[in-house]
Design a protein around this motif. Structure first.
Motif, mmCIF file in Angstrom:
data_model
loop_
_atom_site.group_PDB
_atom_site.id
_atom_site.type_symbol
_atom_site.label_atom_id
_atom_site.label_comp_id
_atom_site.label_asym_id
_atom_site.label_seq_id
_atom_site.Cartn_x
_atom_site.Cartn_y
_atom_site.Cartn_z
ATOM 1 N N ASP A 298 0.806 -1.182 -0.075
ATOM 2 C CA ASP A 298 0.214 -0.012 0.028
ATOM 3 C C ASP A 298 0.765 1.301 0.039
ATOM 4 O OD1 ASP A 298 -2.326 -1.490 0.315
ATOM 5 O OD2 ASP A 298 -2.217 -1.474 2.259
ATOM 6 N N TYR A 299 2.214 0.988 0.274
ATOM 7 C CA TYR A 299 3.038 2.160 0.529
ATOM 8 C C TYR A 299 4.242 1.988 -0.378
ATOM 9 C CZ TYR A 299 0.040 3.471 4.250
ATOM 10 O OH TYR A 299 -1.175 3.809 5.043
ATOM 11 N N TYR A 300 4.076 1.264 -1.423
ATOM 12 C CA TYR A 300 5.349 0.879 -2.324
ATOM 13 C C TYR A 300 6.403 1.813 -2.574
ATOM 14 C CZ TYR A 300 7.823 -1.536 -5.656
ATOM 15 O OH TYR A 300 8.882 -2.114 -6.765
ATOM 16 N N ILE A 301 6.099 2.885 -3.098
ATOM 17 C CA ILE A 301 7.151 3.932 -3.482
ATOM 18 C C ILE A 301 7.824 4.469 -2.237
ATOM 19 C CG2 ILE A 301 7.514 6.487 -4.390
ATOM 20 C CD1 ILE A 301 5.137 5.951 -6.146
ATOM 21 N N PRO A 302 7.202 4.784 -1.024
ATOM 22 C CA PRO A 302 8.005 5.187 0.049
ATOM 23 C C PRO A 302 9.025 4.121 0.609
ATOM 24 C CG PRO A 302 5.671 5.883 0.353
ATOM 25 C CD PRO A 302 5.758 4.829 -0.787
ATOM 26 N N TYR B 194 9.901 1.472 -1.076
ATOM 27 C CA TYR B 194 11.152 1.209 -2.189
ATOM 28 C C TYR B 194 12.139 2.217 -2.023
ATOM 29 C CZ TYR B 194 13.313 -0.339 -6.472
ATOM 30 O OH TYR B 194 14.178 -0.502 -7.340
ATOM 31 N N PHE B 195 11.508 3.590 -1.876
ATOM 32 C CA PHE B 195 12.714 4.522 -1.744
ATOM 33 C C PHE B 195 13.684 4.392 -0.554
ATOM 34 C CE2 PHE B 195 13.930 8.716 0.032
ATOM 35 C CZ PHE B 195 14.738 9.267 -0.917
ATOM 36 N N PHE B 196 12.903 3.902 0.512
ATOM 37 C CA PHE B 196 13.786 3.555 2.013
ATOM 38 C C PHE B 196 14.845 2.621 1.650
ATOM 39 C CE2 PHE B 196 13.770 0.378 5.408
ATOM 40 C CZ PHE B 196 14.663 1.326 6.337
ATOM 41 N N GLU B 197 14.221 1.531 1.088
ATOM 42 C CA GLU B 197 15.213 0.484 0.914
ATOM 43 C C GLU B 197 16.292 0.831 -0.211
ATOM 44 O OE1 GLU B 197 12.408 -3.431 1.587
ATOM 45 O OE2 GLU B 197 12.716 -2.830 -0.423
ATOM 46 N N MET B 198 15.907 1.674 -1.350
ATOM 47 C CA MET B 198 17.093 2.108 -2.360
ATOM 48 C C MET B 198 18.093 2.845 -1.646
ATOM 49 S SD MET B 198 17.034 0.848 -5.208
ATOM 50 C CE MET B 198 18.028 2.033 -6.251
ATOM 51 N N THR B 199 17.569 3.814 -0.782
ATOM 52 C CA THR B 199 18.539 4.640 -0.098
ATOM 53 C C THR B 199 19.583 3.838 0.725
ATOM 54 O OG1 THR B 199 16.762 6.408 0.115
ATOM 55 C CG2 THR B 199 18.701 6.872 1.658
ATOM 56 N N LEU B 200 19.005 2.816 1.481
ATOM 57 C CA LEU B 200 19.721 2.164 2.408
ATOM 58 C C LEU B 200 20.779 1.382 1.442
ATOM 59 C CD1 LEU B 200 20.437 0.491 5.133
ATOM 60 C CD2 LEU B 200 18.963 -0.991 4.468
ATOM 61 N N LEU B 201 20.327 0.752 0.210
ATOM 62 C CA LEU B 201 21.087 -0.238 -0.399
ATOM 63 C C LEU B 201 22.349 0.822 -1.144
ATOM 64 C CD1 LEU B 201 21.694 -2.771 -1.889
ATOM 65 C CD2 LEU B 201 20.182 -1.915 -3.786
ATOM 66 N N LEU B 202 22.039 1.839 -1.615
ATOM 67 C CA LEU B 202 22.992 2.669 -2.221
ATOM 68 C C LEU B 202 23.931 3.326 -1.167
ATOM 69 C CD1 LEU B 202 20.828 4.526 -4.970
ATOM 70 C CD2 LEU B 202 22.285 2.537 -5.027
ATOM 71 N N SER B 203 23.479 3.941 -0.146
ATOM 72 C CA SER B 203 24.310 4.595 0.845
ATOM 73 C C SER B 203 25.154 3.530 1.367
ATOM 74 C CB SER B 203 23.422 5.225 1.874
ATOM 75 O OG SER B 203 22.892 4.288 2.608
ATOM 76 N N SER B 204 24.636 2.301 1.913
ATOM 77 C CA SER B 204 25.630 1.280 2.610
ATOM 78 C C SER B 204 26.482 0.809 1.702
ATOM 79 C CB SER B 204 24.743 0.384 3.144
ATOM 80 O OG SER B 204 24.108 -0.378 1.977
ATOM 81 N N THR B 205 26.166 0.558 0.290
ATOM 82 C CA THR B 205 27.257 0.236 -0.471
ATOM 83 C C THR B 205 28.587 1.198 -0.745
ATOM 84 O OG1 THR B 205 25.546 -1.194 -1.893
ATOM 85 C CG2 THR B 205 27.533 -0.752 -2.982
ATOM 86 N N TRP B 206 27.916 2.438 -0.938
ATOM 87 C CA TRP B 206 28.743 3.348 -1.182
ATOM 88 C C TRP B 206 29.862 3.620 -0.211
ATOM 89 C CZ3 TRP B 206 27.529 9.429 -1.728
ATOM 90 C CH2 TRP B 206 28.764 10.068 -2.391
ATOM 91 N N PHE B 207 29.282 4.023 1.174
ATOM 92 C CA PHE B 207 30.179 4.183 2.367
ATOM 93 C C PHE B 207 30.765 2.936 2.750
ATOM 94 C CE2 PHE B 207 26.503 7.108 3.050
ATOM 95 C CZ PHE B 207 26.973 7.902 2.285
#
Length: 377
Positions: free
Chosen positions: A155-159, A161-174
């Motif tokens: 029911d809140y797919y976009i928020p 998915y955005f939360f998970e993408m933020t975690l994935l990209l930031s954790s990978t980069w840092f």
């Protein structure tokens, strides 16, 4: 290092941008801790479902190691500034010959190559992970991670998915940046030991042909080399103290990651997008821990050759005073420098083999439990 400063995980010199630095660190820490809480709840609710539990634990261990390294940087932030200053000291930066310059360039070239491979593998794994839920491999669960939510995430797919993408990209980069920084620091220390070895081997070479003048030159150089040797040890110990806890988190979590990743690979379809994602992810994690142990071994080997260099210096052609100085260096070098993760695990090739053996042992137990449940059903 710039990435860690942007994230607020690397200390700043002065108070400029201090508030932005704090806000950024709080934001990225918050999403990391939130993920850990949601993943732990999901794992607890699916203790009997080994298939889902294995996937959740695989990524949970990675994020726990990442969080451990972040907190370690916070705790030892003063050491990071001190390391910067030490590495700029002329004792380390001033080179005597073209050969030493070639050693420095060669080691830097190889370390950059290996860390760039690690960056490429991590970027590939993150990209595949980000795309594969969109391919429908999960069916109705088109999300990056298996997490518990107090609501229906669809029911809140976009928020979500955005939360998970933020975690994935930031954790990978840092995480890539922290690992690269750690590895380069170990490589710099190992390089300095190699340079010192070359200098000690040359100490028995005649400089002018005049024995009295040569002896004075050797003594003057040996005094500098003793200072250099002690300084390398101090720098290496500071690197060990600064990154030890983070390395411990990584080594401990890598055993679980390799174990559960291998298990998951054997129970999912070979031609699925999820299989591709887990292959890229698991091989990246194996490469990551291999880098730690290989460069820890390199530092150990480099420090161990200082005693050998003293023997190869034609000490028998030198004066008694020069021989005493060489004996002092040998006595200091009798105990090779050993990188230890948390003061427990030695970062060596032997430890790497132990990690693989432990991971396989856990996997064998997990596989046996899975088959027992399968037969019971």
């Amino acid at each position: 290092m710039v990435a860690l400063k942007i994230a607020g995980f690397y200390p700043l010199r002065g108070n400029k941008y201090k508030h932005l630095h704090t806000i950024s660190a709080t934001y990225f820490l918050s999403i990391t801790i939130l993920y850990i809480i949601l993943a732990c709840i999901h794992s607890f609710l699916n203790l009997t479902n080994i298939t889902e539990l294995s996937e959740t634990v695989t990524f949970l261990m990675t994020i726990l190691a990442y969080l451990g390294k972040i907190l370690n940087l916070f705790f030892y932030r003063k050491n990071l500034i001190k390391l910067e200053d030490m590495l700029q000291n002329p004792i380390l930066t001033k080179l005597e010959t073209e050969e030493e310059e070639n050693i420095l360039k060669r080691n830097f070239r190889y370390s950059r190559l290996f860390t760039n491979i690690f960056k490429a593998k991590s970027a590939t794994a993150a990209s595949v992970h980000a795309v594969y839920p969109l391919l429908g491999d999960y069916g109705s669960k088109n999300f990056l991670f298996l997490l518990w939510f107090p609501f229906d995430p669809k029911d809140y797919y976009i928020p979500v998915y955005f939360f998970e993408m933020t975690l994935l990209l930031s954790s990978t980069w840092f995480d890539i940046t922290m690992d690269t920084l750690n590895i380069l620091m170990m490589d710099l220390c190992a390089t300095q030991f190699e340079i010192l070895k070359k200098r000690l081997i040359r100490i028995g070479t005649s400089f002018t042909g005049d024995e009295a003048i040569d002896d004075k030159l050797r003594l003057r150089k040996l005094r500098k080399y003793i200072i250099h040797h002690n300084y390398i040890y101090s720098c290496s110990e500071l690197v060990r103290d600064t990154y030890s806890i983070g390395e411990f988190c990584q080594v401990g979590c890598s055993v679980m990651v390799v174990c559960f990743g291998l298990f998951k690979l054997l129970i999912i379809p070979l031609k699925s997008a999820q299989f591709l994602m887990l292959v890229t992810y698991s091989t990246t994690m194996i490469y990551q821990i291999s880098l730690y142990c290989c460069y820890g071994q390199k530092l150990l080997n480099a420090s161990d050759t200082v005693t050998e260099a003293c023997y190869m210096s034609r000490w028998n052609d030198c004066s008694t005073q020069v021989q005493k100085y060489l004996a002092m260096i040998m006595n200091r070098a009798n105990t090779p420098f050993l990188m230890k993760a948390g003061g427990i695990f030695s970062l060596t090739l032997e430890t790497l083999m132990t990690i693989y053996t432990s991971a396989y042992s856990f996997f064998a137990i997990l596989w046996k439990v899975y088959h027992s449940e399968d037969q019971a059903a």
